[in-house]
Motif scaffolding. Sequence first.
Motif, short mmCIF file in Angstrom:
data_model
loop_
_atom_site.label_atom_id
_atom_site.label_comp_id
_atom_site.label_asym_id
_atom_site.label_seq_id
_atom_site.Cartn_x
_atom_site.Cartn_y
_atom_site.Cartn_z
N GLN A 295 51.19 41.80 41.55
CA GLN A 295 52.53 41.25 41.39
C GLN A 295 53.60 42.25 41.84
OE1 GLN A 295 53.26 39.50 37.58
NE2 GLN A 295 55.36 38.90 38.07
N LYS B 267 41.40 33.97 41.91
CA LYS B 267 40.56 34.22 40.74
C LYS B 267 39.24 33.48 40.86
CE LYS B 267 44.57 34.89 37.72
NZ LYS B 267 45.25 34.43 36.49
N VAL C 153 46.83 36.56 44.37
CA VAL C 153 45.62 36.80 43.60
C VAL C 153 44.76 35.53 43.58
CG1 VAL C 153 44.65 37.41 41.35
CG2 VAL C 153 46.79 38.48 42.12
N TYR D 277 44.84 44.96 37.78
CA TYR D 277 44.69 44.42 39.14
C TYR D 277 45.78 43.38 39.40
CZ TYR D 277 39.91 46.14 38.17
OH TYR D 277 38.83 46.88 37.79
N THR D 278 45.99 42.50 38.45
CA THR D 278 47.00 41.46 38.59
C THR D 278 48.41 42.04 38.54
OG1 THR D 278 45.52 39.81 37.61
CG2 THR D 278 47.86 39.30 37.63
#
Length: 410
Positions: free
Chosen positions: A141, A149, A147, A136-137
């Motif tokens: 990017q 968290k 993002v 996901y991260t």
Amino acid sequence: MPIHGLSPSQKPVKPAHFDIEQVIRPNILDLHPYRCARDDYKEGILLDANENALGHSISEQDVPNDDPTLDLDLHRYPDPSHDPIKARIAALRSVSGVDHIFLGVGSDEVIDLLMRVCVAPGKEKILITPPTYGMYTVCAQVNDVGVVKCPLELSGQAGEGGTKGRFSLRVDEVKKAIDADPSIKLVFLCSPGNPTGTSISLESIKAILDHEKFKGIVIVDEAYIDFAGQESSAVSLVKDYANLCVMQTLSKSFGLAAIRLGIAIAQPPLIQILTNTKAPYNISTPTAHLALSALSPSSLETMKTKVQTLKTSRSALLKSLAAIAHLGLGSSIGSNEANFVMIPVLSKDGSRPDSVRAQKVYKALAEENGVVVRFRGNEPGCEGCLRITIGSEEENAAVVRKLELVLNEL
């Protein structure tokens, strides 16, 4: 603005606060999808796609005589829709039709596409709940997407159930994050989690879907769902929530990681958007051939039998690991609802999880004993942890034997 390729629906959208046209990027809504040759005609003398009419050039000397892939018209582009595969998935997961199914090159293509169609680069964001799947991260990017968290509950014990317990979703905190940042377009929830092995309750998922201030889409990643049970699956919510997308895969329970077939299950508007945006022939003919075979009635029975065997082996492995706990292993963390377990390596005095010692154990297993597990000690709430995939009976015995040897040496 209508979605290209989607017939207008008179059904009211639920939840009422959701409008997919406000979520999808305007340039994607305006996109006229590439129309490939096989969208029009699939039979006849096919001279429309600039294929090699003389066939493939793989020498029969270079492949086994019984290799079925050579009989698959490899010189032709594949079917762009793969409705027979979608129909079998729809039947398996009790979904109303093929218009609710999208196929991707692994779940990773689905993740990437969702970000590309929904989240404006450099302006908008996704929300993730660490510890969680790392792609996901990475995709965020790559797509220049922010993002946010919001960690899962990191205290308490696993198995407390419902909306409480270790690695459960902190619903109120997610809502606060959404309220504080209207640029959040997607919420990614991994259930059962990787690396947590813990399912997120349907009650918690519904709470985010029903949150009126969230105008985006909730994505529930269910790569390990067959190890937890269909009663845990968010697919049952798709019929009532247009702002939900459930991802699944043939990589885990089906044992087909090599063919790279991911699945998105959602209501038709989002499925149509993904279809409009994907590459024209994203699923290859060999992949489609194997996937269709894997979804046949007899193969599904084999899959279910193997899943049950792995679940039984999971329990046996946990008992074997508990038997060597005195050497510096803690009890498993998470709810063990996937095809792996998470085991903390403790400090020499046994007082706490020790990531430094766990890293040494991880390296010694791999480099000196030929057993490769995954170090996960840098993830929130996973201090000192090794993630061990459930192997065959022989492999499980070997990992326990080698782990005992390494722990004794350290």
